[in-house]
Design a protein around this motif. Structure first.
Motif, PDB file in Angstrom:
ATOM      1  N   SER A   1      -6.452  28.241  -5.185  1.00 46.56           N
ATOM      2  CA  SER A   1      -5.700  27.962  -4.017  1.00 46.56           C
ATOM      3  C   SER A   1      -5.694  26.201  -4.180  1.00 46.56           C
ATOM      4  CB  SER A   1      -6.248  28.179  -2.812  1.00 46.56           C
ATOM      5  OG  SER A   1      -7.531  28.086  -2.534  1.00 46.56           O
ATOM      6  N   ALA A   2      -4.685  25.785  -3.409  1.00 44.71           N
ATOM      7  CA  ALA A   2      -4.683  24.322  -3.634  1.00 44.71           C
ATOM      8  C   ALA A   2      -5.198  23.841  -2.116  1.00 44.71           C
ATOM      9  CB  ALA A   2      -3.138  23.685  -3.693  1.00 44.71           C
ATOM     10  N   THR A   3      -6.297  23.203  -2.102  1.00 43.90           N
ATOM     11  CA  THR A   3      -6.894  22.811  -0.848  1.00 43.90           C
ATOM     12  C   THR A   3      -7.151  21.277  -1.087  1.00 43.90           C
ATOM     13  OG1 THR A   3      -9.253  22.852  -1.539  1.00 43.90           O
ATOM     14  CG2 THR A   3      -7.960  24.752  -0.728  1.00 43.90           C
TER      15      THR A   3
ATOM     16  N   ALA B   1      -9.275  11.376   2.176  1.00 44.88           N
ATOM     17  CA  ALA B   1      -9.232  12.538   3.097  1.00 44.88           C
ATOM     18  C   ALA B   1      -9.051  13.620   1.981  1.00 44.88           C
ATOM     19  CB  ALA B   1      -8.101  12.704   3.869  1.00 44.88           C
ATOM     20  N   ASN B   2      -8.590  13.643   0.786  1.00 44.59           N
ATOM     21  CA  ASN B   2      -8.434  14.517  -0.382  1.00 44.59           C
ATOM     22  C   ASN B   2      -8.795  14.215  -1.604  1.00 44.59           C
ATOM     23  OD1 ASN B   2      -7.119  16.103  -2.088  1.00 44.59           O
ATOM     24  ND2 ASN B   2      -5.472  16.480  -0.633  1.00 44.59           N
ATOM     25  N   VAL B   3      -9.368  14.957  -2.236  1.00 41.44           N
ATOM     26  CA  VAL B   3     -10.234  14.676  -3.539  1.00 41.44           C
ATOM     27  C   VAL B   3      -9.437  14.447  -4.398  1.00 41.44           C
ATOM     28  CG1 VAL B   3     -10.513  17.098  -4.289  1.00 41.44           C
ATOM     29  CG2 VAL B   3     -12.022  15.613  -4.943  1.00 41.44           C
ATOM     30  N   LYS B   4      -7.930  14.657  -4.520  1.00 43.78           N
ATOM     31  CA  LYS B   4      -7.045  14.477  -5.304  1.00 43.78           C
ATOM     32  C   LYS B   4      -6.653  13.075  -5.332  1.00 43.78           C
ATOM     33  CE  LYS B   4      -5.457  18.946  -5.031  1.00 43.78           C
ATOM     34  NZ  LYS B   4      -4.527  19.974  -4.079  1.00 43.78           N
ATOM     35  N   GLU B   5      -6.850  12.338  -4.157  1.00 37.29           N
ATOM     36  CA  GLU B   5      -6.510  10.857  -4.126  1.00 37.29           C
ATOM     37  C   GLU B   5      -7.517  10.097  -4.965  1.00 37.29           C
ATOM     38  OE1 GLU B   5      -6.440  11.547   0.411  1.00 37.29           O
ATOM     39  OE2 GLU B   5      -6.079   9.680   0.168  1.00 37.29           O
ATOM     40  N   ALA B   6      -8.483  10.545  -5.097  1.00 38.04           N
ATOM     41  CA  ALA B   6      -9.636   9.994  -6.112  1.00 38.04           C
ATOM     42  C   ALA B   6      -9.768  10.572  -7.450  1.00 38.04           C
ATOM     43  CB  ALA B   6     -11.099  10.255  -5.413  1.00 38.04           C
TER      44      ALA B   6
ATOM     45  N   PRO C   1       0.882  -1.230  -0.027  1.00 40.93           N
ATOM     46  CA  PRO C   1       0.075  -0.041   0.088  1.00 40.93           C
ATOM     47  C   PRO C   1       0.605   1.278   0.086  1.00 40.93           C
ATOM     48  CG  PRO C   1      -0.798  -1.634   1.613  1.00 40.93           C
ATOM     49  CD  PRO C   1       0.534  -2.277   1.194  1.00 40.93           C
ATOM     50  N   LEU C   2       0.655   2.364  -0.659  1.00 36.26           N
ATOM     51  CA  LEU C   2       1.205   3.525  -0.808  1.00 36.26           C
ATOM     52  C   LEU C   2       0.721   4.484   0.129  1.00 36.26           C
ATOM     53  CD1 LEU C   2       1.389   3.670  -5.008  1.00 36.26           C
ATOM     54  CD2 LEU C   2       3.299   2.966  -3.173  1.00 36.26           C
ATOM     55  N   SER C   3       1.615   5.585   0.608  1.00 37.99           N
ATOM     56  CA  SER C   3       1.170   6.263   1.619  1.00 37.99           C
ATOM     57  C   SER C   3       0.338   7.341   1.137  1.00 37.99           C
ATOM     58  CB  SER C   3       2.338   6.941   2.482  1.00 37.99           C
ATOM     59  OG  SER C   3       2.102   7.867   3.134  1.00 37.99           O
ATOM     60  N   HIS C   4      -0.704   7.583   1.861  1.00 39.63           N
ATOM     61  CA  HIS C   4      -1.743   8.525   1.342  1.00 39.63           C
ATOM     62  C   HIS C   4      -1.623   9.850   2.390  1.00 39.63           C
ATOM     63  CE1 HIS C   4      -4.342   7.146  -2.073  1.00 39.63           C
ATOM     64  NE2 HIS C   4      -3.385   6.293  -1.955  1.00 39.63           N
ATOM     65  N   LYS C   5      -0.631   9.833   3.370  1.00 41.33           N
ATOM     66  CA  LYS C   5      -0.636  10.726   4.304  1.00 41.33           C
ATOM     67  C   LYS C   5      -0.385  12.180   3.423  1.00 41.33           C
ATOM     68  CE  LYS C   5       1.460   8.282   7.952  1.00 41.33           C
ATOM     69  NZ  LYS C   5       2.959   7.620   8.676  1.00 41.33           N
ATOM     70  N   PRO C   6      -0.958  13.217   4.383  1.00 41.86           N
ATOM     71  CA  PRO C   6      -0.810  14.442   3.396  1.00 41.86           C
ATOM     72  C   PRO C   6       0.346  14.906   2.984  1.00 41.86           C
ATOM     73  CG  PRO C   6      -2.309  14.802   5.252  1.00 41.86           C
ATOM     74  CD  PRO C   6      -1.668  13.551   5.255  1.00 41.86           C
ATOM     75  N   GLU C   7       1.692  14.476   3.997  1.00 42.19           N
ATOM     76  CA  GLU C   7       2.842  14.884   3.420  1.00 42.19           C
ATOM     77  C   GLU C   7       3.602  14.133   2.359  1.00 42.19           C
ATOM     78  OE1 GLU C   7       1.950  13.991   6.268  1.00 42.19           O
ATOM     79  OE2 GLU C   7       3.288  12.445   7.176  1.00 42.19           O
ATOM     80  N   ASN C   8       2.911  12.904   2.154  1.00 45.59           N
ATOM     81  CA  ASN C   8       3.248  12.059   0.930  1.00 45.59           C
ATOM     82  C   ASN C   8       2.454  12.199  -0.306  1.00 45.59           C
ATOM     83  OD1 ASN C   8       5.478  10.989   2.760  1.00 45.59           O
ATOM     84  ND2 ASN C   8       3.947   9.757   3.378  1.00 45.59           N
ATOM     85  N   LEU C   9       1.338  13.173  -0.422  1.00 42.43           N
ATOM     86  CA  LEU C   9       0.841  13.026  -1.516  1.00 42.43           C
ATOM     87  C   LEU C   9       1.367  13.595  -2.864  1.00 42.43           C
ATOM     88  CD1 LEU C   9      -2.715  14.410  -0.137  1.00 42.43           C
ATOM     89  CD2 LEU C   9      -1.977  12.013  -0.922  1.00 42.43           C
ATOM     90  N   GLU C  10       2.435  14.513  -2.689  1.00 38.59           N
ATOM     91  CA  GLU C  10       3.077  15.125  -3.905  1.00 38.59           C
ATOM     92  C   GLU C  10       3.806  13.961  -4.652  1.00 38.59           C
ATOM     93  OE1 GLU C  10       2.405  18.141  -5.365  1.00 38.59           O
ATOM     94  OE2 GLU C  10       0.742  18.190  -3.966  1.00 38.59           O
ATOM     95  N   THR C  11       4.525  13.308  -3.634  1.00 35.99           N
ATOM     96  CA  THR C  11       5.364  12.284  -4.239  1.00 35.99           C
ATOM     97  C   THR C  11       4.589  11.002  -4.872  1.00 35.99           C
ATOM     98  OG1 THR C  11       6.682  12.343  -2.355  1.00 35.99           O
ATOM     99  CG2 THR C  11       7.053  10.299  -3.374  1.00 35.99           C
ATOM    100  N   LEU C  12       3.294  10.640  -4.217  1.00 39.43           N
ATOM    101  CA  LEU C  12       2.261  10.011  -4.627  1.00 39.43           C
ATOM    102  C   LEU C  12       1.924  10.309  -6.365  1.00 39.43           C
ATOM    103  CD1 LEU C  12       0.238   7.477  -3.875  1.00 39.43           C
ATOM    104  CD2 LEU C  12      -1.447   9.135  -3.378  1.00 39.43           C
TER     105      LEU C  12
END
Lengths: 448, 448
Positions: free
Chosen positions: A225-227, A431-436, A117-128
Motif C-alpha cells: 500500500s502507498a502510505t 510530512a511524507n517520507v517520499k519528500e525525502a 518553493p514547490l508545493s509539498h501539499k499531499p495533493e501536489n506530491l504526485e506532480t512533484l
C-alpha cells in the motif's frame, strides 16, 4: 557550441558563484544554468545557478539582452563580467557589464517552477514526483538531499569513531527468510531469488567477524500500500554489535541520533533555514518507557484506552513524543517491553521477564524511526525458536549459513536499523517520507 | 550463561586486546572468541580474538585448563588476568594467572581453519566461499575487507574534498534502457521492473541538479558466465561532473585512484602486509595512449598483431600495464580513441575525429577498472543518437525522464564508474574479484 566564443573567456578560469564576491572589482567568468530572467526594459537582470549557488547579472547592453530572447530557464550560459558588491544580491555581489555566451540553448519552458518553493501539499506530491528531474533544480528541493547526505555522513562518522566496520551485504538472496510476504521475487538463472528485505542475517554474521559493524544500503519491501511512511525501496542503516546488552545498545542508537543532529545543524544551516527546521532535543539519555507505561499515560491523557494493546497506535506515537518534548526534555523516546509472543525468531526473550522480548522502538518526532533488539545468540535456543516461531527449515540456504555463525560461536549481541529517508524527513519537518527521497518507489510509482 | 560468574569480572570494564599492553602489571578483563588453543601439558596457552586483534593467555592453573577441555575454536570467553610484557606475543603482552569464564561454549569443530591463511588457489575458491561465514573470522580474510572499507572511504573523502554531492539512485527501474540482455527482471505489482545495471541515467540527471555527484551502491548484471572478473551483484562507484572535458575527467579519475592508494597505504599497513601488497605507482598524470598506439606497441613487442582491432585483448591489457610500469612510470594507463561505432547512444562523438567516441578506459595492474566518457549533452543530438543507436522509444518511462534533463538544459559533462571489489582486488594483488567480495554472487552462487 562547445567552443567558447570569446577570447577573453577562453583564457579565463571559471569562478564558482560562491566565490564571486571575493573577486570584487575584477573580471570573472561564471558558467551555469539560467535560473531566473527579468528582461523588463528598465532593469534587466538574470540569475545564473551553479553547484555553489546563485549569482545575479545586470544587463545594460541591448546586444547582451538580445542573446537571451527566447532562452528558457535551464539554458547553459557562460558569462564574464565585473564583480560589484551588492548586499541585496544573492552572495552579496553581482556582475556588471556582462558578456553572455549561450553554451546550450533551452527552447522549452520548464513544466515546474524552478525559482519558487514547490508545493509539498499531499495533493501536489504526485506532480512533484512526476517532475522530479527538473524540480530538483529548485534550491529548496536540493537542500533536502544536502541534508540527507549530511545525515548519512554523520552516521558513518559516528560509527567510524566508535570502532564499527562498514560493509556491504548482498541484496540478492536465495529465499525469503525473515517471514512476511513483502518480498520481491526474481528469476535467477532458473532459480528463485528474492531481494533483501533487510540486512538482518548478514549483519549478525558479521558480528562474528568484526564485532561491530554497519552498512547503509538499499533495502526492498514489496509493501502493498502507498502510505506516507512506506516505500518499496529505501536506504537502510543497519547496525549490529557484539558484547553488548540492551541498555548500551539504546545508548548507542541515541548517541548516534544526537551526533547526527549536531552534525546536520553544524554543517547545513542554510539548508535547514530554507525549511524552517528546528533542531531536535536529544538528551544524553533518551527517556525509556515501557509500552505499558505509554498506554497508561496515553489513556489517562486522552480518555481513549489502549491498555493491554500489543503495539502503539500511530496517534499514540505522536502523543508520546509531544508529551516527552514537554515533560521529559526529549523529542525522542525509547519504547521497551514488547510482547515476546510477537517477537521474531531471532529476538532474545528477556530471561527475567519471559513475557517480553529484549526489543526497543525509537520514536522520534511522532514516528518510529528505529527498531532494535538483543538477538538470541545461543545456537540451541535459536534453533528451537526458528522451528517454533518461523517454521523455518535450518537446511534452507536462506537459514543454513546464518545458523553457521551461531554454531561456531556468537557473543551476546544486538543491533538496530534506521531508514535514512525517515530520519531526513524528521530532521526537516517533512510530512511524507517520499519528500525525502530523490526518486521514490511505491506500489504506483516506478519512474522517474 | 549471560551472567558473569566472577565478582571480580562483573566489576571490571572490558579491555580490548589492542589495549592490553598499556595495562602492564594490572589485572584486566578481555572478552572474545577462542582463536587458538594449545593444551600440551607443559606449556598451555590460548589466544583470544576480539575486534582489535589477538591476545595470548598463558594457563598454569589446572582448573582453568579443565574449563577449556572440549571447547572448540569460536567459544566465547571472558578472561581476567595479569598483563605481562612479552615481545613474542601478539600485541607485545600476554595474560598470566588467568581466570577463564566460558560465556558461550562451541561444541563443533570449525569446518575451515581460522588460525592459518586460507587457500585462495582457483580450485579452492568454492570451498572458501561455501565456508565464508566462518572463514571471514580468519584475520587475513578480515584484512581484505578492512582495506575495502578504506578504499570506499578514500573514494568518498576524495569526492567530498572536490565538491561532489553523494546521492542514492533507485535500483528498481521501469525497464532495461541501456541495452544488453544482462538485466534481472521482476514482477512489480503486475508491472515489469528490472534491477539497475548501472546508475548511468540518474547520475547524469543529477548533474543537472548538483553539477558534481557520486554514488557508491549495489549494481546488478545478469552475467551469463562465471569468470574471475564478473559477478551478478557488485558495488559500483558512479561519478558524473558538469562543465568538464575529457582531459580533466581523466585527471579526476587518476587523482582519485592516487588519493585512494595513499589513504590505503597510510591507514591499512598491517592489513596490506598480510597480503604482501605493494603500493601502486600512480603518477600525477597517468599516461594516455590511444588504442591504436597500444595495438602497435603490443604487436611490435609480442609478434601477435592486434592492429585494427576495436578492443583490447585481456592479454594486451596485462601487457600494456607491465610496459607502462617499466617504461612510463605508472601502474595505470588511460586508453583513449575508442571507435564511435561501438559507442553507446549517450556517448559524445569526438567533433574533430568523428570516428572516435570521447571515451577512456582506465587499465590498472592488468585489468580495466574504469570506463569513462563525455556524454552527449545536446538534446537534439541525443534524441537522434537514441533512435539510431539504441532504437529507443523516447516516451518509454526508462528514457522519458532521462531525456527531460536534457530538454531543460545540461552542460557539457562526463563521468566514469569503478567497481569497488575490482579496485580492492588490484590493491591487494588478488587474482579473482570474488576474493574481494564478502558474499560473492555469480551464475552458480546465491548463498551464503
Amino acid at each position: 557550441m562547445l567552443v567558447l566564443q570569446s577570447v577573453t573567456m577562453a583564457s579565463m578560469e571559471r569562478v564558482l558563484t560562491g566565490d564571486v564576491k571575493s573577486h570584487g572589482g575584477s573580471q570573472v567568468l561564471v558558467r551555469g544554468w539560467l535560473h531566473k530572467k527579468r528582461l523588463l526594459g528598465g532593469l534587466n537582470f538574470i540569475v545564473v545557478r551553479d553547484r555553489a549557488g546563485l549569482v545575479q547579472i545586470v544587463l545594460q547592453n541591448e546586444e547582451e539582452v538580445e542573446k537571451l530572447r527566447g532562452m528558457q530557464i535551464g539554458t547553459i550560459l557562460s558569462v564574464t563580467g565585473k564583480v560589484v558588491e551588492e548586499p541585496r544580491a544573492p552572495g552579496g555581489a553581482e556582475l556588471h557589464e556582462p558578456q553572455v555566451t549561450v553554451e546550450v540553448p533551452v527552447a522549452d519552458e520548464s513544466p515546474i517552477e524552478i525559482d519558487k518553493p514547490l508545493s509539498h501539499k499531499p495533493e501536489n506530491l504526485e506532480t512533484l514526483f512526476d517532475n522530479r528531474v527538473v524540480g530538483l533544480r529548485n534550491l529548496k528541493e536540493q537542500a533536502i538531499f544536502k541534508v540527507q547526505a549530511e545525515v548519512k555522513e554523520g552516521m558513518r562518522r559516528y560509527f567510524r569513531a566508535n570502532d564499527f566496520m562498514e560493509f556491504n551485504s548482498p541484496k540478492l538472496l536465495p529465499g525469503a527468510t525473515e517471514g512476511g510476504a513483502e518480498v520481491f521475487k526474481l528469476d535467477y538463472f532458473g532459480k528463485d531469488a528474492t531481494l533483501a528485505q533487510s540486512a538482518q542475517f548478514y549483519k549478525q554474521i558479521m558480528v562474528g567477524v568484526y564485532e561491530r559493524v554497519f552498512e547503509i544500503n538499499p533495502t526492498y519491501r514489496a509493501e502493498p500500500s502507498a502510505t506516507t511512511r512506506h516505500m518499496t525501496e529505501f536506504i537502510h542503516l543497519d547496525v549490529e554489535m557484539g558484547f553488548v546488552e540492551l541498555e548500551e545498545l539504546m545508548d548507542v542508537a541515541g548517541n548516534m541520533l544526537r551526533s547526527v543532529a549536531d552534525d546536520v545543524w553544524k554543517n547545513q544551516e542554510p539548508q535547514l533555514n530554507m525549511w524552517d527546521a528546528t533542531k531536535p532535543v536529544v538528551p544524553g539519555t533518551i527517556p525509556r518507557l515501557t509500552m505499558a507505561e505509554i498506554h497508561e499515560l496515553y489513556t489517562k491523557a486522552t480518555g481513549t484506552s489502549t491498555i493491554g494493546e500489543n503495539d502503539l497506535r500511530p496517534d499514540e506515537e505522536r502523543w508520546i513524543c509531544e508529551h516527552s518534548g514537554k515533560n521529559l526534555g526529549s523529542d525522542a523516546v525509547f519504547v521497551t517491553d514488547w510482547p515476546a509472543k510477537d517477537a521474531k525468531f531471532y529476538h532474545r526473550v528477556n530471561e527475567q521477564k519471559p513475557e517480553f522480548a529484549e526489543r526497543f522502538d525509537l520514536i522520534f518526532r511522532g514516528v518510529e524511526i528505529s527498531t532494535g533488539s538483543m538477538r538470541e545468540h545461543r545456537y540451541d535456543v535459536l534453533m528451537k525458536q526458528l522451528k517454533e516461531k518461523a517454521g523455518g527449515d535450518p537446511e534452507h540456504p536462506g537459514f543454513k549459513y546464518y545458523l553457521q555463525a551461531f554454531k561456531y560461536g556468537m557473543p551476546p549481541h544486538g543491533g538496530f536499523a534506521m531508514g535514512l529517508e525517515r530520519v531526513t524527513e524528521k530532521m526537516l519537518g517533512l510530512a511524507n517520507v517520499k519528500e525525502a527521497t530523490l526518486f521514490p518507489r511505491d506500489i504506483n510509482r516506478l519512474a522517474p
